[in-house]
Design an enzyme around this catalytic site. Structure first.
Site: not given
Length: 523
Positions: A37-38, A375, A75, A333-334, A79, A141, A139, A233
């Site tokens: 994540d990030d 991001k 995010c 994710d990014n 996803r 989301h 997560k 994140h």
């Protein structure tokens, strides 16, 4: 046998050898999909970083690394795209998992509704139909329905209603790693969460759950584990002992760390030798150097905790005797996140449960070395991700980089080749192509559509070596030749206006096809 018969038999044998591996020829693999994540492009060791990531590096050394894999810049849309194999807006999450900001004209048809559309199907639904046991951890989301008191509340897009047998984690975006209070197990909130547990840390708890699942999984069928903890994140939070192991690593500042990453990337063969480093803020002008260095120390600790969690999963697979027959995929994710709380008045030193800040734009630029932006944006810093594939039964280790352009939508498209089962008739066709040829050392199939990006008015199209990209709803189109300028420093739009016009028209046609347009950002 006549000469003609011999030649026909030889041709048939060659054609058979070129066919992708299917379940009829080999056991269906277990699948572990790890989503960071990030995470920035250069954060992990095998992509140039100095953060110790021995477990991810080992997977890369024993498998395949992609240099040109892209995500969806944020995010929720990323996803949704990964889980369904559709372009983000087609899933119903054209922006984020909420529709509170948009008027009815944008979410009444569902493309910006902030919820998975009912006709979409997930990886888990496809794999469960193929006989897999399924589990999601971390997560989610991809639904706006997280408040049971809301008048329109529904669980229709909760994990266990979208193909997963088991779930542990959180439905919404990131919150405290230490005081998580909105945890869900399977199909219900956990009363009280973990607020009172002084030993709780979300990344480690997710690893505990993953190991427990692998040990207790149904042994009569393959399993799919979607492992998506929130690390790294924000907020910047990690166990103090983990932070201490990073002490002093970032005292040299932004420029020195980025330059070291760039040189390592060149040694690894990841980027061309002539690649320059985009400009960075001057470390010499930073007033609170201990605070800024501590921010990156905590971030590095979060990445290291993620790596340790992956290591525990690998150890569990090995102990269960199924590592060789398991496909492990790792990606983000990014790109790195430039968000940060205000530095004035000075916030407390980050790391503990009271921390709410991120590490800011300068360290995010370091994380994305050598790319521009972050991001949210769809320049390479926002959409380029590390991608590791490890599958000892099929993937032969190689030191060479796989430079094929790939995207989140390709993961879903790979499933029929992995399982030997076609998608059920009510599944929409995925937007990508199967990655299995890459795992077997062969080229990807030709794509029917170019790689397409849009988030908050940031937009891009990639055709071969050419990328058309714009920053913000009012940003002008920029044009880059990725073969010679992947860090997007030499805009060729003024030199090639015809190419810009043609690619811009293609972007609009694809945007209309995938329901980017009409858009609340692009009026």
């Amino acid at each position: 046998m006549t000469r003609r018969q011999f030649l026909r038999a030889l041709a048939a044998a060659g054609a058979a050898a070129a066919l992708p591996l299917r379940a009829a020829e080999a056991p269906r693999p277990n699948i572990v999909l790890v989503l960071a994540d990030d995470l920035g492009f250069s954060d992990i060791g095998c992509y140039g970083g100095e953060i110790p990531t021995p477990n991810l590096d080992a997977l890369a050394a024993g498998g395949l690394r992609l240099s040109h894999f892209r995500n969806a810049a944020r995010c929720c849309p990323a996803r949704a795209s990964l889980l369904t194999g559709q372009w983000p807006h087609q899933t119903g999450i054209g922006h984020m998992a909420s529709n509170a900001r948009w008027s009815a004209q944008y979410f009444i048809n569902g493309w910006y509704a902030g919820d998975l559309r009912p006709e979409t199907r997930t990886l888990a639904e496809a794999l469960r139909a193929a006989g897999y046991a399924t589990c999601a951890i971390g997560k989610w989301h991809v639904t706006r329905h997280t408040d049971p008191s809301a008048p329109d509340f529904t669980k229709a897009n909760w994990p266990c209603h979208r193909g997963f047998d088991r779930f542990y984690g959180k439905l919404q975006g990131a919150d405290s790693y230490f005081r998580t209070e909105s945890l869900v197990r399977d199909d219900a909130f956990i009363p009280g969460g973990k607020a009172a547990d002084p030993t709780y840390y979300f990344t480690r708890a997710c690893a505990d759950e993953a190991v427990a699942y692998l040990r207790a999984r149904p042994k009569d069928r393959p399993c799919f584990l979607y492992f998506a903890p929130t690390a790294p994140h924000l907020p910047l939070q990690a166990p103090e002992a983990a932070i201490a192991r990073q002490k002093g690593r970032y005292d040299a500042g932004y420029e020195a760390i980025a330059a070291a990453r760039l040189e390592k990337q060149k040694r690894l063969g990841l980027i061309p030798q002539e690649t320059p480093l985009p400009p960075l803020p001057a470390w010499a002008k930073v007033r609170r150097k201990p605070f800024e260095a501590r921010c990156m120390e905590v971030y590095a600790a979060q990445v290291a905790e993620l790596d340790a969690a992956v290591g525990r999963i690998v150890d569990a697979l090995r102990a269960e005797g199924i590592l060789d027959d398991t496909l492990i995929l790792f990606l983000s994710d990014n790109g790195a996140c430039a968000e940060a709380t205000a530095r004035n008045p000075p916030p407390p030193m980050p790391g503990g449960p009271e921390t709410r800040c991120g590490y800011g734009k300068a360290w995010a630029a370091v994380s994305n070395t050598p790319f521009r932006e972050y991001k949210h944006w769809v320049h390479e810093g926002g959409i380029a991700t590390p991608f590791i594939a490890h599958w000892p039964a099929v993937i032969k280790p190689t030191a060479e980089w796989c430079r094929a352009p790939a995207h989140l939508v390709d993961v879903m498209a790979t499933l029929p080749d992995l399982t030997g089962r076609p998608f059920p008739e009510d599944f929409p066709p995925p937007g990508g192509v199967s990655l299995l040829p890459l795992f077997q050392g062969r080229p990807l199939s030709e794509r029917a559509h170019p790689l397409l990006f849009e988030h908050e008015g940031n937009r891009a199209l990639i055709e071969g070596d050419w990328k058309l990209v714009a920053k913000g709803p009012k940003g002008k189109w920029e044009l880059y030749n990725l073969a010679t300028d992947r860090n997007e420093l030499r805009d060729l739009a003024a030199e090639q206006p015809d190419r810009v016009r043609r690619m811009a028209a293609r972007w609009r046609a694809e945007a209309e096809r995938t329901h980017i347009l009409p858009s609340p950002f692009l009026r």
